[in-house]
Design a protein around this motif. Structure first.
Motif, PDB file in Angstrom:
ATOM      1  N   PHE A 133       9.602  16.513  11.023  1.00 40.11           N
ATOM      2  CA  PHE A 133      10.550  15.565  10.431  1.00 40.11           C
ATOM      3  C   PHE A 133      11.288  14.775  11.511  1.00 40.11           C
ATOM      4  O   PHE A 133      11.402  13.544  11.421  1.00 40.11           O
ATOM      5  CB  PHE A 133      11.556  16.291   9.543  1.00 40.11           C
ATOM      6  CG  PHE A 133      12.578  15.374   8.928  1.00 40.11           C
ATOM      7  CD1 PHE A 133      12.227  14.534   7.886  1.00 40.11           C
ATOM      8  CD2 PHE A 133      13.869  15.334   9.406  1.00 40.11           C
ATOM      9  CE1 PHE A 133      13.161  13.663   7.320  1.00 40.11           C
ATOM     10  CE2 PHE A 133      14.809  14.481   8.865  1.00 40.11           C
ATOM     11  CZ  PHE A 133      14.455  13.634   7.814  1.00 40.11           C
ATOM     12  N   VAL A 134      11.790  15.469  12.524  1.00 38.69           N
ATOM     13  CA  VAL A 134      12.522  14.779  13.589  1.00 38.69           C
ATOM     14  C   VAL A 134      11.610  13.799  14.319  1.00 38.69           C
ATOM     15  O   VAL A 134      11.990  12.646  14.596  1.00 38.69           O
ATOM     16  CB  VAL A 134      13.123  15.807  14.571  1.00 38.69           C
ATOM     17  CG1 VAL A 134      13.679  15.096  15.808  1.00 38.69           C
ATOM     18  CG2 VAL A 134      14.221  16.607  13.887  1.00 38.69           C
ATOM     19  N   THR A 135      10.387  14.234  14.618  1.00 38.26           N
ATOM     20  CA  THR A 135       9.446  13.364  15.335  1.00 38.26           C
ATOM     21  C   THR A 135       9.079  12.134  14.511  1.00 38.26           C
ATOM     22  O   THR A 135       9.081  10.999  15.009  1.00 38.26           O
ATOM     23  CB  THR A 135       8.170  14.137  15.693  1.00 38.26           C
ATOM     24  OG1 THR A 135       8.513  15.297  16.468  1.00 38.26           O
ATOM     25  CG2 THR A 135       7.204  13.265  16.487  1.00 38.26           C
ATOM     26  N   ALA A 138      12.146   9.661  14.004  1.00 36.44           N
ATOM     27  CA  ALA A 138      12.380   8.845  15.193  1.00 36.44           C
ATOM     28  C   ALA A 138      11.291   7.782  15.348  1.00 36.44           C
ATOM     29  O   ALA A 138      11.575   6.615  15.650  1.00 36.44           O
ATOM     30  CB  ALA A 138      12.422   9.741  16.432  1.00 36.44           C
ATOM     31  N   THR A 139      10.038   8.180  15.100  1.00 36.58           N
ATOM     32  CA  THR A 139       8.931   7.231  15.221  1.00 36.58           C
ATOM     33  C   THR A 139       9.021   6.142  14.164  1.00 36.58           C
ATOM     34  O   THR A 139       8.762   4.958  14.442  1.00 36.58           O
ATOM     35  CB  THR A 139       7.586   7.965  15.093  1.00 36.58           C
ATOM     36  OG1 THR A 139       7.525   9.022  16.046  1.00 36.58           O
ATOM     37  CG2 THR A 139       6.424   7.016  15.325  1.00 36.58           C
ATOM     38  N   SER A 140       9.379   6.508  12.938  1.00 31.50           N
ATOM     39  CA  SER A 140       9.504   5.527  11.857  1.00 31.50           C
ATOM     40  C   SER A 140      10.594   4.511  12.161  1.00 31.50           C
ATOM     41  O   SER A 140      10.418   3.299  11.935  1.00 31.50           O
ATOM     42  CB  SER A 140       9.798   6.236  10.528  1.00 31.50           C
ATOM     43  OG  SER A 140       8.751   7.106  10.163  1.00 31.50           O
ATOM     44  N   LEU A 141      11.721   4.984  12.664  1.00 32.88           N
ATOM     45  CA  LEU A 141      12.824   4.076  12.996  1.00 32.88           C
ATOM     46  C   LEU A 141      12.427   3.117  14.115  1.00 32.88           C
ATOM     47  O   LEU A 141      12.666   1.900  14.025  1.00 32.88           O
ATOM     48  CB  LEU A 141      14.053   4.885  13.407  1.00 32.88           C
ATOM     49  CG  LEU A 141      14.799   5.615  12.289  1.00 32.88           C
ATOM     50  CD1 LEU A 141      15.821   6.580  12.872  1.00 32.88           C
ATOM     51  CD2 LEU A 141      15.471   4.626  11.346  1.00 32.88           C
ATOM     52  N   VAL A 142      11.821   3.660  15.161  1.00 33.99           N
ATOM     53  CA  VAL A 142      11.408   2.802  16.283  1.00 33.99           C
ATOM     54  C   VAL A 142      10.357   1.796  15.837  1.00 33.99           C
ATOM     55  O   VAL A 142      10.413   0.602  16.177  1.00 33.99           O
ATOM     56  CB  VAL A 142      10.873   3.666  17.444  1.00 33.99           C
ATOM     57  CG1 VAL A 142      10.235   2.795  18.513  1.00 33.99           C
ATOM     58  CG2 VAL A 142      11.994   4.507  18.037  1.00 33.99           C
ATOM     59  N   THR A 143       9.382   2.256  15.051  1.00 33.50           N
ATOM     60  CA  THR A 143       8.315   1.371  14.575  1.00 33.50           C
ATOM     61  C   THR A 143       8.871   0.246  13.720  1.00 33.50           C
ATOM     62  O   THR A 143       8.479  -0.920  13.865  1.00 33.50           O
ATOM     63  CB  THR A 143       7.273   2.169  13.765  1.00 33.50           C
ATOM     64  OG1 THR A 143       6.729   3.207  14.594  1.00 33.50           O
ATOM     65  CG2 THR A 143       6.145   1.275  13.287  1.00 33.50           C
ATOM     66  N   PHE A 144       9.776   0.589  12.824  1.00 37.11           N
ATOM     67  CA  PHE A 144      10.369  -0.427  11.956  1.00 37.11           C
ATOM     68  C   PHE A 144      11.110  -1.477  12.773  1.00 37.11           C
ATOM     69  O   PHE A 144      10.949  -2.684  12.559  1.00 37.11           O
ATOM     70  CB  PHE A 144      11.314   0.220  10.945  1.00 37.11           C
ATOM     71  CG  PHE A 144      11.958  -0.755  10.007  1.00 37.11           C
ATOM     72  CD1 PHE A 144      11.304  -1.171   8.859  1.00 37.11           C
ATOM     73  CD2 PHE A 144      13.221  -1.281  10.276  1.00 37.11           C
ATOM     74  CE1 PHE A 144      11.887  -2.089   7.998  1.00 37.11           C
ATOM     75  CE2 PHE A 144      13.807  -2.196   9.430  1.00 37.11           C
ATOM     76  CZ  PHE A 144      13.140  -2.603   8.279  1.00 37.11           C
ATOM     77  N   GLY A 171      12.632   8.567   3.888  1.00 39.01           N
ATOM     78  CA  GLY A 171      11.708   9.134   2.920  1.00 39.01           C
ATOM     79  C   GLY A 171      10.291   9.197   3.438  1.00 39.01           C
ATOM     80  O   GLY A 171       9.530  10.117   3.107  1.00 39.01           O
ATOM     81  N   ASN A 172       9.916   8.222   4.250  1.00 35.09           N
ATOM     82  CA  ASN A 172       8.579   8.230   4.851  1.00 35.09           C
ATOM     83  C   ASN A 172       8.394   9.469   5.717  1.00 35.09           C
ATOM     84  O   ASN A 172       7.363  10.152   5.642  1.00 35.09           O
ATOM     85  CB  ASN A 172       8.383   6.968   5.679  1.00 35.09           C
ATOM     86  CG  ASN A 172       7.006   6.873   6.288  1.00 35.09           C
ATOM     87  OD1 ASN A 172       6.024   6.654   5.603  1.00 35.09           O
ATOM     88  ND2 ASN A 172       6.924   7.037   7.601  1.00 35.09           N
ATOM     89  N   GLY A 232       4.158   8.387  -1.319  1.00 35.90           N
ATOM     90  CA  GLY A 232       4.199   6.929  -1.276  1.00 35.90           C
ATOM     91  C   GLY A 232       5.473   6.371  -1.881  1.00 35.90           C
ATOM     92  O   GLY A 232       6.011   5.363  -1.407  1.00 35.90           O
ATOM     93  N   VAL A 233       5.975   7.028  -2.920  1.00 36.58           N
ATOM     94  CA  VAL A 233       7.233   6.595  -3.543  1.00 36.58           C
ATOM     95  C   VAL A 233       8.392   6.762  -2.564  1.00 36.58           C
ATOM     96  O   VAL A 233       9.262   5.884  -2.448  1.00 36.58           O
ATOM     97  CB  VAL A 233       7.499   7.399  -4.830  1.00 36.58           C
ATOM     98  CG1 VAL A 233       8.898   7.108  -5.376  1.00 36.58           C
ATOM     99  CG2 VAL A 233       6.449   7.078  -5.885  1.00 36.58           C
ATOM    100  N   LEU A 234       8.414   7.871  -1.839  1.00 36.49           N
ATOM    101  CA  LEU A 234       9.511   8.117  -0.902  1.00 36.49           C
ATOM    102  C   LEU A 234       9.521   7.107   0.235  1.00 36.49           C
ATOM    103  O   LEU A 234      10.578   6.785   0.778  1.00 36.49           O
ATOM    104  CB  LEU A 234       9.392   9.532  -0.322  1.00 36.49           C
ATOM    105  CG  LEU A 234       9.526  10.696  -1.296  1.00 36.49           C
ATOM    106  CD1 LEU A 234       9.509  12.015  -0.547  1.00 36.49           C
ATOM    107  CD2 LEU A 234      10.792  10.582  -2.122  1.00 36.49           C
ATOM    108  N   GLY A 235       8.341   6.593   0.601  1.00 36.24           N
ATOM    109  CA  GLY A 235       8.261   5.658   1.705  1.00 36.24           C
ATOM    110  C   GLY A 235       8.305   4.204   1.306  1.00 36.24           C
ATOM    111  O   GLY A 235       7.967   3.330   2.116  1.00 36.24           O
TER     112      GLY A 235
END
Length: 273
Positions: A133-135, A138-144, A171-172, A232-235
């Protein structure tokens, strides 16, 4: 004359007694954390998951044009499209965390150190879930943020503060984590890396596609609560009509993960290592 009786020095004996360590939940969790971080496969899988998500997000951001016909695609879904590939990496890692120990025989040492057995499974699940989850968060935030740097002048421009965006990014990561926990449970249940991978692909990825061909509304409604559909709904910042609610998707994914881990726990407590 009475010879004086020498009294034993209790303090000296106590000082030389070997110190015994109790098995506590915290120590079991710490042991599992040491095992997870010391495995090369952990770094490879998590690193690959992060790189794939970031690479796909960067590709989407740099190649997107407003006149390309994708303006109706959810911004978070577009940017984090690489999550599907990332999930495959974390799913394999989840299976290796449990089934991998059976293939190497390390599970015997783990269960000898913790004879009650179930704390080992719960500690594996907790350490793995927290790490993934932490990884992935962090990756989702940076990617976005990186993708939005290139999308700022398009119709897919959005900030983390926009309605539903931050929740979808979180959620992703949560969806990837819960899907990976299902795989971890399958690994502990089947005790075979190839078997667990096959079960995940067949049950989680292929079965919903097969069931979607049935022309029954009840089946289509049930499919919205299957693992990949719920993730998919969460993301998604703007879920599509007919999808499950965010709350329903969270509950569904938790139940799927709980069923996988619960079945593994039941068999772990009843059969030999």
């Amino acid at each position: 004359m009475t010879t004086p009786t020498a009294h034993p020095d209790h303090g000296s004996h106590t000082a030389h007694e070997p110190h015994t360590y109790r098995v506590t939940p915290a120590r079991v969790v710490r042991s599992e954390w040491h095992k997870l971080r010391s495995l090369r496969s952990s770094w490879i899988a998590l690193g690959s998951a992060a790189v794939l998500m970031l690479a796909v997000g960067l590709f989407m951001g740099t190649t997107y044009t407003s006149d390309g016909g994708d303006s109706d695609v959810d911004t978070v879904v577009l940017v984090l499209y690489g999550s599907m590939l990332s999930t495959l990496c974390t799913v394999v890692l989840g299976i290796l965390v449990t089934a991998g120990e059976y293939s190497t025989g390390l599970i015997r040492a783990s269960l000898t150190a913790v004879p009650r057995r179930l704390p080992v499974l719960w500690a594996k699940a907790a350490v793995f879930a927290a790490t993934v989850f932490v990884t992935m968060l962090a990756t989702s935030l940076v990617t976005f943020l990186v993708a939005q740097f290139f999308l700022h002048d398009t119709d897919q421009a959005a900030s983390l503060g926009a309605r539903g965006v931050f929740g979808a990014v979180v959620g992703n990561a949560a969806g990837i984590t819960l899907l990976s926990l299902i795989a971890l449970g399958l690994g502990a249940l089947l005790r075979s890396v190839p078997g667990a991978i096959g079960a995940y692909i067949g049950g989680v990825l292929i079965l919903p596609e097969v069931l979607s061909m049935f022309p029954y509304s009840a089946v289509k409604s049930a499919l919205t609560y299957f693992p990949t559909q719920a993730a998919g709904v969460l993301g998604s910042a703007t879920p599509l009509e007919g999808d499950a609610s965010v709350g329903g998707a969270v509950i569904a994914l938790c139940l799927w993960a709980g069923a996988s881990l619960g079945a593994a726990a039941l068999l772990l407590s009843r059969r030999d290592a």
